[in-house]
Enzyme design. Structure first.
Site, mmCIF file in Angstrom:
data_model
loop_
_atom_site.group_PDB
_atom_site.id
_atom_site.type_symbol
_atom_site.label_atom_id
_atom_site.label_comp_id
_atom_site.label_asym_id
_atom_site.label_seq_id
_atom_site.Cartn_x
_atom_site.Cartn_y
_atom_site.Cartn_z
ATOM 1 N N HIS A 137 -28.653 38.150 -25.839
ATOM 2 C CA HIS A 137 -29.694 38.734 -24.996
ATOM 3 C C HIS A 137 -29.503 40.234 -24.801
ATOM 4 C CE1 HIS A 137 -30.165 34.480 -24.411
ATOM 5 N NE2 HIS A 137 -31.182 34.619 -23.575
ATOM 6 N N ASP A 149 -37.423 38.957 -18.516
ATOM 7 C CA ASP A 149 -36.451 39.057 -17.428
ATOM 8 C C ASP A 149 -36.313 40.490 -16.912
ATOM 9 O OD1 ASP A 149 -35.823 36.420 -17.119
ATOM 10 O OD2 ASP A 149 -34.041 36.468 -18.402
ATOM 11 N N ARG A 185 -28.781 34.385 -31.857
ATOM 12 C CA ARG A 185 -27.839 33.626 -31.018
ATOM 13 C C ARG A 185 -27.580 32.228 -31.596
ATOM 14 N NH1 ARG A 185 -31.342 31.368 -25.945
ATOM 15 N NH2 ARG A 185 -33.373 31.568 -26.918
ATOM 16 N N PHE A 232 -23.612 41.110 -18.866
ATOM 17 C CA PHE A 232 -22.480 40.544 -18.115
ATOM 18 C C PHE A 232 -21.215 40.489 -18.977
ATOM 19 C CE2 PHE A 232 -26.328 38.017 -16.647
ATOM 20 C CZ PHE A 232 -26.746 39.023 -15.805
ATOM 21 N N ARG A 262 -31.853 37.476 -28.305
ATOM 22 C CA ARG A 262 -32.541 36.269 -27.905
ATOM 23 C C ARG A 262 -33.724 35.878 -28.801
ATOM 24 N NH1 ARG A 262 -36.434 35.573 -22.672
ATOM 25 N NH2 ARG A 262 -36.479 33.306 -22.609
ATOM 26 N N GLU A 284 -17.798 36.106 -14.381
ATOM 27 C CA GLU A 284 -17.497 36.725 -15.678
ATOM 28 C C GLU A 284 -16.152 37.454 -15.686
ATOM 29 O OE1 GLU A 284 -20.339 37.199 -13.976
ATOM 30 O OE2 GLU A 284 -21.816 36.076 -15.151
#
Lengths: 317, 281
Positions: A112, A120, A13, A86, A170, A61
């Site tokens: 991610h 998460d 990223r 998303f 990530r 989004e």
């Protein structure tokens, strides 16, 4: 065999952020949109340098995808940034109608992706995004392997006319490709010659494929390794050429085995040269919480898993 | 001063076009199309500043987006009769290999169409993007969009409505076709939306109403007032009160003709009520 060197672990990223920063300086048509994840997507530098070209849309989004589609109508090149989940599943209809079907020049940049998002857990760890995006007519789908390649790809897609899905991750992973590389959409990167098995990998599993090739070499097995950064359009020729020599193939990706790179490869083989194939991928499952390393181990997404798959597929020749 | 005789003739001819397009393929959406005829004629013939020809980016001219894409018959008719493509092409509506898809798209390269629509709720977002592009390009022209009232039930609209006010997108006029009907019945019965005006105002928009949305004069003067409200830090919303099926008596004041084509006899009645003015295609 050729050796690759990890020049130091970096997150892909950040490669995106560096590429976007570069584009900010070199291409005044590039604009960026973000849905409340500026830091996570490493878009801060672009935002700080070009506030007039940065659009903070908030946690919305669907609206972001619509605004991105609309802003192309003035000739701008929008880069959207949010998590892969998303960026795709949540906004599939908006991408389908307002971007892909409308042929808009939007670059959907997704961080991610996959289980290596880590703690998460499953709600945020999409493993279906490559499939969702590759099914859309006209969509280019890219999954880069390290920091340097992600930076190069980010810069390259600004020049490509049409919608692009750019996927990265990530965690910090090995950074082993050249800093001065040219990124060619749709062109596989041949990393290593071999004669016994072909390993094609995408994303950070390319590094795992190189580690697997070393381990196989120690067992007297010669593995050819190919980096498939572009899943659509797929470099069919590179795949066919390699399996014609080796006679079997392992595909490796951080994605569900349904709908991912492996499935695209199997179609090419079925149509051209039916070849034994093993899939290193998640097996139609959701993820869970854990460290990236623990999750790669549990879901069989590392060099060990690739070695096992290679031995299995060689036995099937 | 606009030539009201010509504009009224055009409205009647567009109604004929709508009925004939939908009848020919026994599919399409006449009700909402008829209700918005005066709005489209006013927009394309009087209100919008348009350049000759068509290019996707629309720099140096006003741009319109249709969000409720199912009312394509009125959109296509007014585009054709405003010079974007040959009027005869209306004969191909919804047929195989046509540029006039059931719902509008850019995919087939139809001049006048800048975004695909049909899946509802996306038009305001797209319009905001185009409005932001105009600002970046220092282009003072306006973005117009039309949404159905039932369409406001899609949540994406409210993301967009919040964004436009929060970011002072004041080169944008969103018109809501308030006909009170949707496929399954009256909006108040399907999913009541309460006070739409108060909702837009609460989100920070400059809101005005056009009570007689099927009066050309009222639409033109109302939309001119809306134009004057642009450039003042707030996005502008026009609540356009229309009658679904307007101009064909048996189609008026009901949701029955939302997505249904007239049969041969019904077509004849509808055409009798709207005799030829400018000539059929």
């Amino acid at each position: 065999m050729k050796k690759y060197t990890d020049s130091g672990k970096k997150d892909t990223r950040s490669g995106f952020g560096a590429g976007l920063t570069e584009l900010g300086k070199t291409n005044e048509n590039v604009v960026a949109l973000c849905a409340d994840l500026t830091g996570s997507l490493k878009m801060d530098e672009f935002k700080d340098n070009h506030p007039e070209r940065f659009f903070q849309v908030g946690i919305a989004e669907a609206n972001m995808m619509g605004i991105a589609a609309g802003i192309t109508i003035g000739g701008k090149i929008p880069f959207t940034g949010t998590f892969a989940n998303f960026s795709t599943g949540r906004v599939y209809d908006q991408i389908r109608q307002s971007i892909a079907y409308s042929g808009k020049n939007v670059k959907i940049c997704a961080s991610h992706a996959g289980v290596t998002l880590g703690e998460d857990g499953a709600t945020h760890q999409i493993l279906e995004d490559l499939g969702l995006m590759k099914m859309l007519p006209g969509m280019t789908v890219i999954n880069t392997c390290d920091y340097n390649q992600t930076k190069a790809a980010t810069i390259a897609i600004a020049k490509h006319k049409g919608p692009v899905y750019l996927r990265f991750g990530r965690p910090k992973v090995a950074n082993f490709t050249a800093t001065d590389q040219t990124f060619e959409i749709g062109k596989a990167v041949h990393l290593q010659d071999g004669t016994d098995v072909t390993i094609v990998a995408t994303g950070h599993l390319v590094w795992e494929a190189l580690l697997a090739a070393e381990a196989l070499h120690a067992k007297g097995i010669s593995a050819e390794v190919i980096n498939i950064h572009t899943i659509k359009p797929l470099d069919n020729k590179a795949i066919i050429k390699s399996v014609t020599k080796t006679g079997c193939i392992v595909t490796a990706e951080e994605h569900n085995f349904l709908g991912g790179l492996g499935e695209s490869v199997s179609r090419v083989l079925a149509e051209n040269t039916p070849t034994p194939q093993e899939f290193v991928a998640t097996q139609d499952t959701f993820g869970e919480s854990g460290t990236p390393e623990e999750l790669m181990d549990k879901y069989g997404l590392n060099a060990d898993a690739i070695v096992k798959a290679a031995l299995k597929v060689i036995a099937r020749k | 001063m606009p030539d009201f005789k010509y504009l009224n003739d055009l409205v009647i001819q567009v109604r004929r076009d709508i009925l004939r397009q939908v009848h020919k393929v026994n599919s399409g959406h006449p009700g909402g199309s008829l209700g918005c005829t005066e709005f489209f004629v006013a927009l394309f013939q009087v209100l919008m500043e348009r350049k000759d020809g068509f290019d996707m980016n629309g720099k140096g001219e006003d741009i319109f987006f249709l969000s409720n894409g199912h009312i394509s018959p009125v959109f296509y008719s007014v585009l054709a009769r405003s010079g974007y493509f040959p009027v005869e092409e209306l004969n191909t509506f919804r047929l195989l290999n046509s540029r006039l898809q059931g719902h509008p798209t850019t995919h087939e390269g139809l001049p006048g169409v800048r975004i695909a629509s049909g899946s509802l709720g996306q038009g305001i977002s797209v319009s905001i993007g185009a409005a932001e592009a105009k600002k970046l390009n220092k282009d003072k022209h306006l973005i117009y969009t039309l949404c159905g009232d039932g369409e406001l039930q899609e949540g994406q609209n409210w993301e967009a409505i919040m964004y436009a006010a929060g970011n002072k997108v004041d080169n944008l006029i969103v018109t809501i076709d308030l006909n009170g009907q949707q496929i399954d019945g009256a909006t108040d019965n399907v999913l009541p939306m309460g006070n739409v005006k108060a909702k837009f105002e609460a989100f920070g928009w400059d809101v005005m109403e056009i009570k007689e949305g099927n009066s050309l004069e009222a639409v033109i003067s109302g939309m001119k007032q809306a134009k004057e409200k642009t450039g003042k830090g707030k996005p502008v919303c026009v609540l356009l009160h229309t009658i679904m099926g307007n101009g064909v008596d048996f189609m008026m004041h009901t949701h029955d003709w939302h997505g249904k084509a007239p049969n041969d006899d019904q077509l004849a009645v509808g055409l009798d009520q709207n005799p030829v003015t400018l000539g059929d295609y």
